[in-house]
Motif scaffolding. Structure first.
Motif, PDB file in Angstrom:
ATOM      1  N   LEU A  35       0.840  -1.206   0.000  1.00 34.37           N
ATOM      2  CA  LEU A  35       0.000   0.000   0.000  1.00 34.37           C
ATOM      3  C   LEU A  35       0.871   1.251   0.000  1.00 34.37           C
ATOM      4  N   THR A  36       1.900   1.254   0.825  1.00 30.50           N
ATOM      5  CA  THR A  36       2.801   2.401   0.925  1.00 30.50           C
ATOM      6  C   THR A  36       3.506   2.646  -0.412  1.00 30.50           C
ATOM      7  N   GLN A  37       3.918   1.573  -1.061  1.00 28.51           N
ATOM      8  CA  GLN A  37       4.576   1.714  -2.374  1.00 28.51           C
ATOM      9  C   GLN A  37       3.622   2.293  -3.399  1.00 28.51           C
ATOM     10  N   SER A  38       2.374   1.869  -3.378  1.00 29.26           N
ATOM     11  CA  SER A  38       1.423   2.378  -4.367  1.00 29.26           C
ATOM     12  C   SER A  38       1.127   3.859  -4.118  1.00 29.26           C
ATOM     13  N   THR A  63      -6.938  11.203  -6.643  1.00 32.31           N
ATOM     14  CA  THR A  63      -6.994  11.742  -5.280  1.00 32.31           C
ATOM     15  C   THR A  63      -7.870  10.859  -4.396  1.00 32.31           C
ATOM     16  N   LEU A  64      -9.031  10.466  -4.914  1.00 30.55           N
ATOM     17  CA  LEU A  64      -9.933   9.595  -4.175  1.00 30.55           C
ATOM     18  C   LEU A  64      -9.257   8.253  -3.880  1.00 30.55           C
ATOM     19  N   GLU A  65      -8.581   7.716  -4.886  1.00 31.55           N
ATOM     20  CA  GLU A  65      -7.900   6.441  -4.710  1.00 31.55           C
ATOM     21  C   GLU A  65      -6.808   6.554  -3.646  1.00 31.55           C
ATOM     22  N   LYS A  66      -6.075   7.671  -3.656  1.00 28.26           N
ATOM     23  CA  LYS A  66      -5.024   7.893  -2.650  1.00 28.26           C
ATOM     24  C   LYS A  66      -5.608   7.942  -1.247  1.00 28.26           C
ATOM     25  N   GLU A  67      -6.758   8.616  -1.108  1.00 25.08           N
ATOM     26  CA  GLU A  67      -7.421   8.697   0.196  1.00 25.08           C
ATOM     27  C   GLU A  67      -7.821   7.302   0.676  1.00 25.08           C
ATOM     28  N   GLN A  68      -8.353   6.498  -0.241  1.00 23.21           N
ATOM     29  CA  GLN A  68      -8.760   5.140   0.115  1.00 23.21           C
ATOM     30  C   GLN A  68      -7.546   4.296   0.516  1.00 23.21           C
ATOM     31  N   ILE A  69      -6.453   4.447  -0.212  1.00 19.62           N
ATOM     32  CA  ILE A  69      -5.234   3.701   0.110  1.00 19.62           C
ATOM     33  C   ILE A  69      -4.691   4.146   1.465  1.00 19.62           C
ATOM     34  N   ASN A  70      -4.746   5.456   1.730  1.00 18.88           N
ATOM     35  CA  ASN A  70      -4.323   5.968   3.038  1.00 18.88           C
ATOM     36  C   ASN A  70      -5.148   5.357   4.165  1.00 18.88           C
ATOM     37  N   GLN A  71      -6.467   5.261   3.948  1.00 24.08           N
ATOM     38  CA  GLN A  71      -7.352   4.664   4.958  1.00 24.08           C
ATOM     39  C   GLN A  71      -7.011   3.188   5.166  1.00 24.08           C
ATOM     40  N   LEU A  72      -6.789   2.478   4.062  1.00 26.42           N
ATOM     41  CA  LEU A  72      -6.413   1.064   4.167  1.00 26.42           C
ATOM     42  C   LEU A  72      -5.091   0.908   4.908  1.00 26.42           C
ATOM     43  N   ALA A  73      -4.133   1.768   4.603  1.00 27.52           N
ATOM     44  CA  ALA A  73      -2.828   1.709   5.252  1.00 27.52           C
ATOM     45  C   ALA A  73      -2.972   1.983   6.750  1.00 27.52           C
ATOM     46  N   ALA A  74      -3.788   2.961   7.119  1.00 30.27           N
ATOM     47  CA  ALA A  74      -4.004   3.284   8.535  1.00 30.27           C
ATOM     48  C   ALA A  74      -4.659   2.110   9.252  1.00 30.27           C
TER      49      ALA A  74
END
Length: 128
Positions: A35-38, A63-74
């Protein structure tokens, strides 16, 4: 008394849970790394040569995808922290004991949710 209720899991049972948790941590850290790499890699959709309207849509989508990835990473970080806390409880020999009822959490529940600190009885009685 042969029927005396167990108050804690045996060392061999704790080792079994420790192995399970260590494997879950390994997999979770791999997923977090992915996730961090993406998040750090540039958008590879190749939209540089498309019309401006599509570029704007792409930017919003990215931007939306980045927010979702950030949430998944958290969420993944929190999961790893929960698993690591479970390892501490294993070392303290308090793993698998419900923090509300003081009874042993069923093995089936711990296998499914190895960082659980509540028995199903306590979880079902919990009011949010």
């Amino acid at each position: 008394m042969a029927n005396k209720e167990k108050t804690r899991y045996s060392d061999s049972e704790l080792q079994e849970f420790k192995d399970l948790i260590m494997e879950k941590i390994r997999v979770a850290k791999e997923e977090l790394s992915s996730l961090t790499q993406s998040l750090s890699s540039p958008n590879s959709n190749g939209t540089d040569d498309t019309a401006g309207t599509f570029k704007t849509l792409e930017d919003g989508s990215a931007t939306l995808e980045k927010e979702q990835i950030n949430q998944l990473a958290a969420r993944q970080k929190k999961f790893i922290e929960g698993l690591e806390a479970a390892l501490v409880r294993i070392e303290n020999k308090t793993y698998g004991i419900c923090r509300v009822t003081g009874k042993l959490i069923q093995k089936e529940r711990l296998r499914a949710v190895p960082h659980a600190t509540l028995s199903m009885e306590a979880k079902l009685n919990q009011r949010n």
